[in-house]
Every structure is written in structure tokens, then in C-alpha cells.
Design a protein around this motif. Structure first.
Motif, PDB file in Angstrom:
ATOM      1  N   LEU A 157      32.304  -3.024 -10.249  1.00  0.00           N
ATOM      2  CA  LEU A 157      32.813  -4.185 -10.973  1.00  0.00           C
ATOM      3  C   LEU A 157      31.767  -5.283 -10.951  1.00  0.00           C
ATOM      4  CD1 LEU A 157      36.366  -4.076  -9.407  1.00  0.00           C
ATOM      5  CD2 LEU A 157      35.867  -3.692 -11.828  1.00  0.00           C
ATOM      6  N   PHE A 158      31.703  -6.023 -12.022  1.00  0.00           N
ATOM      7  CA  PHE A 158      30.686  -7.053 -12.164  1.00  0.00           C
ATOM      8  C   PHE A 158      31.300  -8.303 -12.783  1.00  0.00           C
ATOM      9  CE2 PHE A 158      27.223  -3.965 -11.708  1.00  0.00           C
ATOM     10  CZ  PHE A 158      27.785  -2.803 -12.188  1.00  0.00           C
ATOM     11  N   TRP A 159      30.683  -9.439 -12.465  1.00  0.00           N
ATOM     12  CA  TRP A 159      30.910 -10.667 -13.209  1.00  0.00           C
ATOM     13  C   TRP A 159      29.565 -11.106 -13.790  1.00  0.00           C
ATOM     14  CZ3 TRP A 159      35.100 -13.218 -14.854  1.00  0.00           C
ATOM     15  CH2 TRP A 159      36.341 -12.922 -14.257  1.00  0.00           C
ATOM     16  N   TYR A 160      29.590 -11.354 -15.112  1.00  0.00           N
ATOM     17  CA  TYR A 160      28.414 -11.845 -15.799  1.00  0.00           C
ATOM     18  C   TYR A 160      28.710 -13.240 -16.333  1.00  0.00           C
ATOM     19  CZ  TYR A 160      25.760  -7.464 -15.924  1.00  0.00           C
ATOM     20  OH  TYR A 160      25.036  -6.354 -15.587  1.00  0.00           O
ATOM     21  N   LYS A 161      27.679 -14.063 -16.360  1.00  0.00           N
ATOM     22  CA  LYS A 161      27.738 -15.406 -16.929  1.00  0.00           C
ATOM     23  C   LYS A 161      26.909 -15.410 -18.207  1.00  0.00           C
ATOM     24  CE  LYS A 161      25.843 -20.009 -15.811  1.00  0.00           C
ATOM     25  NZ  LYS A 161      25.140 -20.791 -14.757  1.00  0.00           N
ATOM     26  N   GLN A 162      27.454 -16.002 -19.275  1.00  0.00           N
ATOM     27  CA  GLN A 162      26.713 -16.109 -20.529  1.00  0.00           C
ATOM     28  C   GLN A 162      26.673 -17.568 -20.972  1.00  0.00           C
ATOM     29  OE1 GLN A 162      28.278 -14.264 -24.185  1.00  0.00           O
ATOM     30  NE2 GLN A 162      26.229 -13.435 -24.571  1.00  0.00           N
ATOM     31  N   PRO A 163      25.582 -18.269 -20.698  1.00  0.00           N
ATOM     32  CA  PRO A 163      25.436 -19.650 -21.160  1.00  0.00           C
ATOM     33  C   PRO A 163      25.133 -19.669 -22.654  1.00  0.00           C
ATOM     34  CG  PRO A 163      23.484 -18.937 -19.973  1.00  0.00           C
ATOM     35  CD  PRO A 163      24.455 -17.804 -19.902  1.00  0.00           C
ATOM     36  N   PRO A 164      25.020 -20.845 -23.251  1.00  0.00           N
ATOM     37  CA  PRO A 164      24.721 -20.922 -24.695  1.00  0.00           C
ATOM     38  C   PRO A 164      23.441 -20.199 -25.095  1.00  0.00           C
ATOM     39  CG  PRO A 164      25.507 -23.027 -23.905  1.00  0.00           C
ATOM     40  CD  PRO A 164      25.353 -22.156 -22.693  1.00  0.00           C
ATOM     41  N   SER A 165      22.542 -19.980 -24.173  1.00  0.00           N
ATOM     42  CA  SER A 165      21.319 -19.228 -24.495  1.00  0.00           C
ATOM     43  C   SER A 165      21.611 -17.773 -24.850  1.00  0.00           C
ATOM     44  CB  SER A 165      20.344 -19.273 -23.316  1.00  0.00           C
ATOM     45  OG  SER A 165      20.874 -18.556 -22.214  1.00  0.00           O
ATOM     46  N   ILE A 210      27.623 -11.458  -9.806  1.00  0.00           N
ATOM     47  CA  ILE A 210      28.034 -10.786  -8.575  1.00  0.00           C
ATOM     48  C   ILE A 210      28.527  -9.390  -8.925  1.00  0.00           C
ATOM     49  CG2 ILE A 210      30.449 -11.539  -8.604  1.00  0.00           C
ATOM     50  CD1 ILE A 210      30.090 -12.239  -5.589  1.00  0.00           C
ATOM     51  N   ARG A 211      28.407  -8.461  -7.993  1.00  0.00           N
ATOM     52  CA  ARG A 211      28.863  -7.098  -8.212  1.00  0.00           C
ATOM     53  C   ARG A 211      29.625  -6.614  -6.987  1.00  0.00           C
ATOM     54  NH1 ARG A 211      25.412  -3.526  -5.539  1.00  0.00           N
ATOM     55  NH2 ARG A 211      26.018  -1.760  -6.812  1.00  0.00           N
ATOM     56  N   GLN A 212      30.494  -5.644  -7.218  1.00  0.00           N
ATOM     57  CA  GLN A 212      31.319  -5.091  -6.145  1.00  0.00           C
ATOM     58  C   GLN A 212      31.398  -3.579  -6.331  1.00  0.00           C
ATOM     59  OE1 GLN A 212      33.425  -6.928  -3.720  1.00  0.00           O
ATOM     60  NE2 GLN A 212      33.842  -4.920  -2.843  1.00  0.00           N
ATOM     61  N   GLU A 213      31.215  -2.865  -5.251  1.00  0.00           N
ATOM     62  CA  GLU A 213      31.401  -1.410  -5.297  1.00  0.00           C
ATOM     63  C   GLU A 213      32.801  -1.110  -4.811  1.00  0.00           C
ATOM     64  OE1 GLU A 213      27.944   0.920  -4.000  1.00  0.00           O
ATOM     65  OE2 GLU A 213      26.929  -0.977  -3.677  1.00  0.00           O
ATOM     66  N   GLN A 273      35.406  -2.256   1.031  1.00  0.00           N
ATOM     67  CA  GLN A 273      36.575  -3.109   1.153  1.00  0.00           C
ATOM     68  C   GLN A 273      36.204  -4.580   1.256  1.00  0.00           C
ATOM     69  OE1 GLN A 273      38.872  -1.614   4.433  1.00  0.00           O
ATOM     70  NE2 GLN A 273      39.738   0.056   3.231  1.00  0.00           N
ATOM     71  N   GLN A 274      35.019  -4.842   1.774  1.00  0.00           N
ATOM     72  CA  GLN A 274      34.608  -6.233   1.952  1.00  0.00           C
ATOM     73  C   GLN A 274      34.304  -6.870   0.612  1.00  0.00           C
ATOM     74  OE1 GLN A 274      31.316  -6.716   4.612  1.00  0.00           O
ATOM     75  NE2 GLN A 274      31.551  -8.938   4.722  1.00  0.00           N
ATOM     76  N   ASN A 275      34.844  -8.064   0.423  1.00  0.00           N
ATOM     77  CA  ASN A 275      34.601  -8.791  -0.818  1.00  0.00           C
ATOM     78  C   ASN A 275      33.161  -9.283  -0.890  1.00  0.00           C
ATOM     79  OD1 ASN A 275      37.217  -8.589  -1.909  1.00  0.00           O
ATOM     80  ND2 ASN A 275      37.931 -10.297  -0.663  1.00  0.00           N
ATOM     81  N   ALA A 276      32.556  -9.120  -2.056  1.00  0.00           N
ATOM     82  CA  ALA A 276      31.178  -9.564  -2.253  1.00  0.00           C
ATOM     83  C   ALA A 276      31.093 -11.086  -2.320  1.00  0.00           C
ATOM     84  CB  ALA A 276      30.606  -8.953  -3.530  1.00  0.00           C
ATOM     85  N   THR A 277      29.979 -11.606  -1.831  1.00  0.00           N
ATOM     86  CA  THR A 277      29.732 -13.047  -1.854  1.00  0.00           C
ATOM     87  C   THR A 277      28.275 -13.286  -2.212  1.00  0.00           C
ATOM     88  OG1 THR A 277      31.395 -13.485  -0.157  1.00  0.00           O
ATOM     89  CG2 THR A 277      29.740 -15.169  -0.505  1.00  0.00           C
ATOM     90  N   GLU A 278      28.058 -14.253  -3.106  1.00  0.00           N
ATOM     91  CA  GLU A 278      26.708 -14.678  -3.471  1.00  0.00           C
ATOM     92  C   GLU A 278      26.703 -16.196  -3.545  1.00  0.00           C
ATOM     93  OE1 GLU A 278      23.859 -13.105  -3.998  1.00  0.00           O
ATOM     94  OE2 GLU A 278      24.570 -11.036  -3.853  1.00  0.00           O
ATOM     95  N   ASN A 279      26.298 -16.803  -2.435  1.00  0.00           N
ATOM     96  CA  ASN A 279      26.226 -18.272  -2.372  1.00  0.00           C
ATOM     97  C   ASN A 279      27.591 -18.881  -2.710  1.00  0.00           C
ATOM     98  OD1 ASN A 279      23.391 -18.233  -1.736  1.00  0.00           O
ATOM     99  ND2 ASN A 279      23.039 -17.700  -3.881  1.00  0.00           N
ATOM    100  N   ARG A 280      27.683 -19.640  -3.803  1.00  0.00           N
ATOM    101  CA  ARG A 280      28.945 -20.309  -4.151  1.00  0.00           C
ATOM    102  C   ARG A 280      29.948 -19.385  -4.845  1.00  0.00           C
ATOM    103  NH1 ARG A 280      28.690 -23.521  -7.950  1.00  0.00           N
ATOM    104  NH2 ARG A 280      26.637 -22.988  -8.819  1.00  0.00           N
ATOM    105  N   PHE A 281      29.533 -18.167  -5.116  1.00  0.00           N
ATOM    106  CA  PHE A 281      30.376 -17.236  -5.859  1.00  0.00           C
ATOM    107  C   PHE A 281      30.917 -16.161  -4.915  1.00  0.00           C
ATOM    108  CE2 PHE A 281      29.248 -18.748 -10.064  1.00  0.00           C
ATOM    109  CZ  PHE A 281      28.020 -19.344  -9.864  1.00  0.00           C
TER     110      PHE A 281
END
Lengths: 115, 116
Positions: B34-42, B49-52, B56-64
Motif C-alpha cells: 500500500l502506498f500514499w502518493y502526493k501530487q502537487p500542482p506540478s 509512505i509505503r506499507q507492506e 504489522q507495524q505501521n509505517a512512519t516517515e517523519n510527520r507522516f
């Protein structure tokens, strides 16, 4: 290159015109993907290459759409006899290996407007 | 067939506050990413962030961070200390695990606006 490069950034085509969209993936990336993103929607899969082999073209909406990657690097998506419903952003992505488990690296897309 | 649903077309949050974006998916398979992607106006889709699924452990990337609930087939994204630069479209994506698998499915997206 440092990222996935797509050109042109914008393309306006008259209905019936043929267009060619270019994607230059990250150097050394084996896998290359094309997606179509309609306004206000998420990207929809079009086709997938592993090196020069087109392994999946199940997402191509019609036989007017054709993609190639002859030398396993740069890819071209060609749309023949464009129609208004082809208006969308076309995104290219690449990944290093044969799986996308680390996610894809996307380009900034080509916005195609058919008038 | 796998489907991804994002039920919030638009959301807004005050700068420095926390916001959670929802995503649910449907699959009969057990191994996937599973993935979350961000798409700015560019327009460039940027991996957040991605999760396998087998982890079971939730993924963390800094503020996300994510809240992955496998049984519920839910994969929400939490953005802490929201910044103006977080304003963008956010897409949840699903992909089956397997060599040569290439079919990444995206949701319709959530437009996030961070207000000053």
C-alpha cells in the motif's frame, strides 16, 4: 537522469491528429509504466514495459493507443486519430527492478488537450 | 479485482494541526503493498509512505504515519504538524506482491488544503 522526464509538458491537438508523448526514465530502471489521469481522477494503468518488452498492455483503451520502448530506455506513447475523450494527463513512471514494491518514480506528465 | 476507495474528495486543516486522510481497499489476496502518493500542482506524483501488508507495524516517515488495519482493509494517512507545502492531492494506491506484478491501483484522491 536524476528523475523521470516527460515531454512535451503540454500538448494541444486537433481532433483526428496523431500525437507522440515521450518518457525518459531514470537511467538503469528496468520497469516503465504509462498511466492516464483524467481530470479529478486517480491515475489509470495503461501499459508496462520490462526493458524493451511490453509485458502488459491491457490498460490501453483502444487500438489507437500504441507504446514502444525499443532500446529499453526511452519510451513513446502514441495516440492516433485523437478524440476528445483522450484529453488527460499522461504520466510515466519507472522502477529499478521487476517489482514495484518500493513504489514508482513518476514524471510530471504530459497534459493532452484535444480540441 | 482490487479497488481503492478514498471517501473524502476534499479536506482542509490549519497549519500545525493534524489531519487524517482515509483509504479503504478491497482484495481477496493476502500479500500486497500500500502506498500514499502526493501530487502537487506540478503534477509529479511523489511517494509519501509505503506499507507492506505482512508487516504489522505501521509505517512512519517523519510527520507522516499510517494506520494500517488489515482486517478492516483500511489504510489511513496521518499528517502531523501540517505545513503549507503539504497542500496537494493525495492518492492511496494498492499493488499485489509478486515479481512482474505491475498493476498499481489508485483511489480517486483527496484534495488537502493547509490553511495559514
Amino acid at each position: 537522469g536524476a528523475g523521470v522526464s516527460q515531454s512535451p509538458r503540454y500538448k494541444v491537438a486537433k481532433r483526428g491528429q496523431d500525437v507522440a508523448l515521450r518518457c525518459d526514465p531514470i537511467s538503469g530502471h528496468v520497469s516503465l509504466f504509462w498511466y492516464q489521469q483524467a481530470l479529478g481522477q486517480g491515475p489509470e494503468f495503461l501499459t508496462y514495459f520490462q526493458n524493451e518488452a511490453q509485458l502488459d498492455k491491457s490498460g490501453l483503451p483502444s487500438d489507437r493507443f500504441f507504446a514502444e520502448r525499443p532500446e529499453g530506455s526511452v519510451s513513446t506513447l502514441k495516440i492516433q486519430r485523437t478524440q476528445q475523450e483522450d484529453s488527460a494527463v499522461y504520466l510515466c513512471a519507472s522502477s529499478l527492478g521487476g517489482t514495484g514494491r518500493l513504489g514508482y518514480t513518476f514524471g510530471s506528465g504530459t497534459r493532452l488537450t484535444v480540441v | 479485482a482490487q479497488t481503492v476507495t478514498q471517501s473524502q474528495p476534499e479536506m482542509s486543516v490549519q497549519e500545525a494541526e493534524t489531519v487524517t486522510l482515509s483509504c479503504t481497499y478491497d482484495t481477496s489476496e493476502n500479500n500486497y503493498y500500500l502506498f500514499w502518493y502526493k501530487q502537487p500542482p506540478s503534477r509529479q506524483m511523489i511517494l509519501v509512505i509505503r506499507q507492506e501488508a505482512y508487516k504489522q507495524q505501521n509505517a512512519t516517515e517523519n510527520r507522516f504515519s499510517v494506520n494500517f488495519q488489515k482486517a478492516a482493509k483500511s489504510f489511513s494517512l496521518k499528517i502531523s504538524d501540517s505545513q503549507l507545502g503539504d497542500t496537494a492531492m493525495y492518492f492511496c494506491a494498492f499493488m499485489l506482491r509478486g515479481y512482474n506484478n505491475n498493476d498499481m491501483r489508485f483511489g480517486a484522491g483527496t484534495r488537502l488544503t493547509v490553511k495559514p
